[in-house]
Design a protein around this motif. Structure first.
Motif, PDB file in Angstrom:
ATOM      1  N   ALA A 281      54.599   8.181  34.076  1.00 12.78           N
ATOM      2  CA  ALA A 281      53.651   7.088  34.279  1.00 12.78           C
ATOM      3  C   ALA A 281      54.210   5.688  34.089  1.00 12.78           C
ATOM      4  N   ALA A 282      55.206   5.502  33.215  1.00 10.44           N
ATOM      5  CA  ALA A 282      55.661   4.148  32.891  1.00 10.44           C
ATOM      6  C   ALA A 282      56.095   3.390  34.150  1.00 10.44           C
ATOM      7  N   PRO A 283      55.702   2.112  34.263  1.00  5.46           N
ATOM      8  CA  PRO A 283      55.046   1.264  33.265  1.00  5.46           C
ATOM      9  C   PRO A 283      53.518   1.377  33.212  1.00  5.46           C
ATOM     10  N   GLY A 284      52.926   2.284  33.963  1.00  9.68           N
ATOM     11  CA  GLY A 284      51.505   2.569  33.824  1.00  9.68           C
ATOM     12  C   GLY A 284      50.589   1.998  34.878  1.00  9.68           C
ATOM     13  N   ASP A 311      55.056   9.936  29.567  1.00  7.41           N
ATOM     14  CA  ASP A 311      56.416   9.503  29.896  1.00  7.41           C
ATOM     15  C   ASP A 311      57.365  10.043  28.839  1.00  7.41           C
ATOM     16  N   LEU A 312      58.607  10.182  29.222  1.00  8.69           N
ATOM     17  CA  LEU A 312      59.613  10.744  28.312  1.00  8.69           C
ATOM     18  C   LEU A 312      60.007   9.764  27.215  1.00  8.69           C
ATOM     19  N   ARG A 319      54.458   0.634  25.110  1.00  9.15           N
ATOM     20  CA  ARG A 319      54.135  -0.533  25.950  1.00  9.15           C
ATOM     21  C   ARG A 319      52.938  -0.248  26.852  1.00  9.15           C
ATOM     22  N   MET A 320      52.837   0.989  27.347  1.00 12.12           N
ATOM     23  CA  MET A 320      51.667   1.342  28.157  1.00 12.12           C
ATOM     24  C   MET A 320      50.392   1.234  27.338  1.00 12.12           C
ATOM     25  N   THR A 336      53.878  10.824  24.797  1.00 14.45           N
ATOM     26  CA  THR A 336      55.297  11.099  25.040  1.00 14.45           C
ATOM     27  C   THR A 336      55.459  12.576  25.378  1.00 14.45           C
ATOM     28  N   ALA A 337      56.015  12.848  26.551  1.00 11.86           N
ATOM     29  CA  ALA A 337      56.163  14.244  26.979  1.00 11.86           C
ATOM     30  C   ALA A 337      57.239  14.351  28.042  1.00 11.86           C
TER      31      ALA A 337
END
Length: 486
Positions: A281-284, A311-312, A319-320, A336-337
């Motif tokens: 997903a980052a940056p979302g 996101d890893l 930040r998201m 986090t995944a």
């Protein structure tokens, strides 16, 4: 990351060319992150001075292949054999001579000589001066031998695109990547703040500082902005009135048809909860747009929704979460995944899975100039394996009838069209037409078949691949017929 011009008294002035030279000598830092760090460090400079630093650094990096070719025509020493400082100094000076009309050729040459002396290379002042003045005298007669040199693109990438896109389209893409790429922002619906008010306030603030804001040709709430290096200072930023998001990313989420899916789900099944899972997903931005769409849908239809962004990187997840909070997004969470590892709790639960998978990034070279020098053909082979690992997991998360949005920010059939075809063949996913979801100006034969390759120089976007597929509706193996099956 970088230490430069330490101990310098601000009142004595800052040597902008020295800053750029130090930036060019900085290794193992992504160029766009280095620019952000340096402009923050030297925030006391004027807007014009910061713009000079940014343009000279990015332009020199972007045009490196061309600059080396030109230097090679007038130097007895090839750039590969030069000392790093002299090579970087010549590159940035030739860029000024060829592409910065506001800089007199004599100034570019003289300042280069001074920098060579300051960096301890007084013995090479004559060499630097002679090469640069010779190039300045002959710049009107330069002849380029290939598209690789003309557009500063590695030969293997030019060859790959020519084979996939054709010569004419490839040259359009190469030219498009070298054009200015303004920042794109998406305005959002915020309680007690009419969108028109936010748009007008940002427009006025930009105009006051010599910047511009123009509506994007494809999207009414999206604008290209220039003339600012700190969006957080613009009106209503902290109220969440707008987010930074490229039009291509927005179009990808639109292509998934989330609003229509939610409406049909409520009517046809009585299900009142829509679940979106964004795996990389980052940056979302995509997650946030999905949440904004569902928030508007929930206002007219009584259903719930959730958006889970994964996101890893723990730093990126943090930040998201900050952005979600700034924008007041109530039904979102970030986790986090590792997207390649199946989460058994999520199997068969998602209505929409967004898989903006890792890629070579060739579509955003115009913004991240160092990508083209670092990516390799072997790296792309490795990336395609990683993509399939993620996509195989993504399919497992889909509900029957659920939609998979596969997207990348690259231009390469091996990472895009071939992965789209693999999903159909391996898992029996059915492609959904994008025509009802995208602007008519983007409709092609491929959008009818479920995918679109956006190309800089052809479209007003980054290079981006968008595709949408649906998991089979029935357990007996019958495939969904796209929009008819939700």
């Amino acid at each position: 990351m970088i230490e430069m011009v330490q101990g310098q008294n601000k009142t004595q002035g800052t040597n902008q060319r020295m800053i750029v030279l130090e930036m060019l000598l900085t290794e193992q830092v992504y160029s766009h992150l280095l620019v952000r760090e340096v402009l923050y460090k030297y925030n006391y400079l004027t807007q014009q001075e910061k713009a000079f630093i940014k343009r000279l650094y990015e332009g020199t990096l972007e045009r490196q292949i061309e600059l080396d070719y030109v230097i090679g025509q007038y130097s007895s020493v090839k750039t590969g054999k030069m000392k790093k400082v002299i090579r970087a100094l010549l590159r940035m000076s030739v860029y000024q001579i060829l592409y910065m009309d506001a800089v007199p050729d004599a100034a570019a040459c003289n300042e280069a000589v001074k920098l060579a002396q300051k960096k301890g290379f007084s013995s090479l002042k004559g060499f630097v001066n002679g090469v640069l003045r010779n190039i300045a005298r002959n710049k009107g007669s330069l002849v380029y031998t290939s598209l690789s040199v003309k557009y500063s693109m590695p030969e293997w990438i030019v060859d790959m695109w020519t084979a996939q896109l054709g010569a004419e389209t490839t040259e359009a893409v190469l030219a498009g990547l070298l054009k200015e790429h303004p920042v794109t922002i998406r305005f959002r619906a915020v309680p007690d703040l009419p969108m028109e008010t936010a748009v007008q306030a940002v427009q006025q603030a930009l105009t006051a500082q010599g910047g511009t804001m123009e509506q994007h040709p494809y999207l009414s709430c999206v604008y290209n902005v220039s003339g600012t290096d700190d969006l957080t200072r613009l009106p209503y930023y902290h109220e969440g009135a707008f987010v930074v998001q490229d039009a291509s990313s927005i179009l990808a989420v639109m292509a998934a048809g989330i609003a229509r899916y939610a409406d049909k789900l409520a009517v046809q099944t009585g299900d009142t909860t829509v679940r979106v899972l964004d795996l990389c997903a980052a940056p979302g931005g995509k997650s946030m747009l999905a949440a904004d769409i569902l928030e508007q849908c929930s206002a007219k239809n009584t259903f719930q929704y959730s958006v889970v962004s994964r996101d890893l990187s723990a730093d990126k997840v943090a930040r998201m979460l900050e952005n979600f909070d700034r924008c007041g997004l109530r039904h979102m969470t970030a986790q986090t995944a590792d997207a390649t590892v199946e989460d058994s709790a999520l199997v068969g639960t998602a209505d929409i899975v967004i898989a903006d998978v890792p890629c070579s990034g060739l579509g955003v070279i115009g913004k991240k100039r160092d990508i083209k020098y670092n990516i390799t053909q072997q790296a792309i082979e490795d990336i395609t394996v990683l993509q399939r690992q993620i996509l195989a997991v993504a399919v497992r998360y889909l509900k029957p009838g659920g939609r998979l949005l596969l997207s990348t920010c690259t231009i390469n059939q091996k990472e895009n069209e071939q992965q789209f075809a693999w999903l159909r063949e391996k898992f029996g996913l059915a492609p959904l037409s994008l025509d009802d979801a995208l602007p008519a100006s983007l409709h092609t034969e491929t959008t009818k078949n479920g995918y679109l390759q956006l190309l800089p120089g052809v479209h007003d976007t980054d290079g981006f691949f968008i595709s949408v597929l649906c998991r089979q509706e029935n357990s007996d193996g019958e495939q969904s017929d796209g929009e008819q099956g939700i």
